[in-house]
Design an enzyme around this catalytic site. Structure first.
Site, PDB file in Angstrom:
ATOM      1  N   ASP A 154       0.839  -1.203   0.000  1.00  0.00           N
ATOM      2  CA  ASP A 154       0.000   0.000   0.000  1.00  0.00           C
ATOM      3  C   ASP A 154       0.874   1.253   0.000  1.00  0.00           C
ATOM      4  OD1 ASP A 154      -2.363   1.384  -0.030  1.00  0.00           O
ATOM      5  OD2 ASP A 154      -2.757   1.165   2.114  1.00  0.00           O
ATOM      6  N   ARG A 165      -0.124   7.689  -2.628  1.00  0.00           N
ATOM      7  CA  ARG A 165       0.363   8.790  -1.772  1.00  0.00           C
ATOM      8  C   ARG A 165       1.825   9.099  -2.051  1.00  0.00           C
ATOM      9  NH1 ARG A 165      -1.264   6.070   3.502  1.00  0.00           N
ATOM     10  NH2 ARG A 165      -1.668   4.364   2.048  1.00  0.00           N
ATOM     11  N   TRP A 166       2.598   8.061  -2.345  1.00  0.00           N
ATOM     12  CA  TRP A 166       4.025   8.249  -2.691  1.00  0.00           C
ATOM     13  C   TRP A 166       4.133   9.181  -3.902  1.00  0.00           C
ATOM     14  CZ3 TRP A 166       6.974   7.369  -7.046  1.00  0.00           C
ATOM     15  CH2 TRP A 166       8.365   7.289  -6.873  1.00  0.00           C
ATOM     16  N   ASN A 217     -10.577  -3.160  -6.562  1.00  0.00           N
ATOM     17  CA  ASN A 217      -9.805  -2.165  -7.319  1.00  0.00           C
ATOM     18  C   ASN A 217     -10.424  -1.801  -8.674  1.00  0.00           C
ATOM     19  OD1 ASN A 217      -6.508  -3.210  -6.129  1.00  0.00           O
ATOM     20  ND2 ASN A 217      -7.838  -1.575  -5.411  1.00  0.00           N
ATOM     21  N   ARG A 270     -11.709   1.789  -9.184  1.00  0.00           N
ATOM     22  CA  ARG A 270     -10.816   2.957  -9.334  1.00  0.00           C
ATOM     23  C   ARG A 270     -11.033   3.598 -10.714  1.00  0.00           C
ATOM     24  NH1 ARG A 270      -5.333   2.360  -5.924  1.00  0.00           N
ATOM     25  NH2 ARG A 270      -6.352   1.572  -4.069  1.00  0.00           N
ATOM     26  N   ARG A 299       2.015  -5.202   5.875  1.00  0.00           N
ATOM     27  CA  ARG A 299       1.286  -4.174   5.130  1.00  0.00           C
ATOM     28  C   ARG A 299       2.078  -2.883   5.206  1.00  0.00           C
ATOM     29  NH1 ARG A 299      -4.895  -2.910   4.182  1.00  0.00           N
ATOM     30  NH2 ARG A 299      -4.662  -0.967   3.017  1.00  0.00           N
ATOM     31  N   SER A 339      -7.867  -5.980   4.605  1.00  0.00           N
ATOM     32  CA  SER A 339      -8.437  -5.677   3.285  1.00  0.00           C
ATOM     33  C   SER A 339      -8.735  -6.921   2.424  1.00  0.00           C
ATOM     34  CB  SER A 339      -7.521  -4.710   2.520  1.00  0.00           C
ATOM     35  OG  SER A 339      -7.379  -3.510   3.220  1.00  0.00           O
ATOM     36  N   GLU A 345       1.761 -13.882  11.786  1.00  0.00           N
ATOM     37  CA  GLU A 345       2.127 -12.664  12.502  1.00  0.00           C
ATOM     38  C   GLU A 345       1.832 -11.491  11.573  1.00  0.00           C
ATOM     39  OE1 GLU A 345       3.199 -12.227  15.571  1.00  0.00           O
ATOM     40  OE2 GLU A 345       3.334 -14.359  16.038  1.00  0.00           O
TER      41      GLU A 345
END
Ligand code: FPP
Length: 238
Positions: A16, A20-21, A64, A67, A184, A192, A203
């Site tokens: 994820d 934003r990157w 997705n 989008r 994540r 998700s 874990e």
């Protein structure tokens, strides 16, 4: 990383933070996905060198599709390019590829490229690389249960034969051990709809690093954290 650390057999990653990157750099979101695809290639190599036997990444979820068209197209094109060009690299690195998810909704040429790549890498004995495309864990469980129900309906299976291992054997991940560690990136702390059945005992590791920035050192940090957790199975520390 401490070399005596236990390396998880199977690592799964929710990649994820691509959008934003890109946004932080004033770039279109799709550039984040392109950079993310480069990260996938590097991390696959790093995971292999570290001795991880299976790596599973969430590339495109059943959700997705909602989008914007341009972004869906860009993601499909990245996956198409990957499927069509990575055979030589997989052969060189002995990588075995499997695509998880419902492939029937993908373009025919992409379906063919996937089938070719899966077939041509099937006898490779190195790291198993699973790419989830049009994947949703609930959808996967529904598909598995429908096929079991059909067998019960036609009399070829008794309901008592529906067991945990039978369900595992009918998921897209059949034959692959469940993930030991689920990572994540991108700062959110959610599953998700990814590998819900398979991560029952995994874990979970969440980090703020955006996927395009995720490096070998970040994977090592996740493995260090995995090593520091007390693994309890039914109350006993292993
Ligand atoms: C989530 O970031 C990421 C995705 C929806 C796509 C991930 C796909 C790739 C990295 C390409 C895969 C390529 C190969 C070769 C397997 P986001 O867009 O939701 O980011 P955001 O939360 O910052 O908006």
């Amino acid at each position: 990383m401490d070399n005596r650390r236990k390396i998880p057999v199977h690592v799964a990653i929710i990649m994820d933070g691509n959008g934003r990157w890109a946004k932080r750099r004033g770039l279109p979101r799709t550039v984040g996905h392109t950079q993310g695809a480069r990260t996938v290639e590097q991390i696959l190599e790093d995971a292999d060198h570290m001795g991880i036997r299976y790596l599973t990444v969430y590339a495109f979820s059943t959700e997705n599709w909602s989008r914007p068209d341009g972004e869906v197209k860009a993601l499909m094109n990245l996956l198409r390019t990957y499927m069509k060009t990575s055979l030589a690299k997989c052969a060189r690195n002995n990588v075995r590829i499997r695509v998880l998810g419902d492939k029937s909704r993908l373009d025919k040429d992409l379906q063919e490229a996937i089938a070719n790549l899966e077939r041509d890498t099937a006898s490779n004995t190195g790291i198993g690389f699973q790419i989830a495309i049009n994947y949703g864990s609930r959808d996967e469980i529904v598909r598995a249960l429908r096929s079991a129900a059909a067998k019960v309906a036609d009399g070829s299976m008794d309901p008592s034969e529906i067991t945990e291992s039978m369900i595992s054997d009918n998921l897209d991940t059949h034959g692959i051990p469940d993930p030991d560690l689920l990572i994540r990136t991108g700062g959110e702390q959610r599953i998700s709809n990814f590998l819900l059945w398979q991560t029952a005992y995994a874990e979970l590791y969440f980090c703020d690093v955006a996927w395009p920035d995720f490096k070998k050192e970040d994977l090592e940090k996740a493995i260090d954290a995995y090593n520091h957790r007390e693994r309890r199975y039914g109350g006993l520390i292993s």
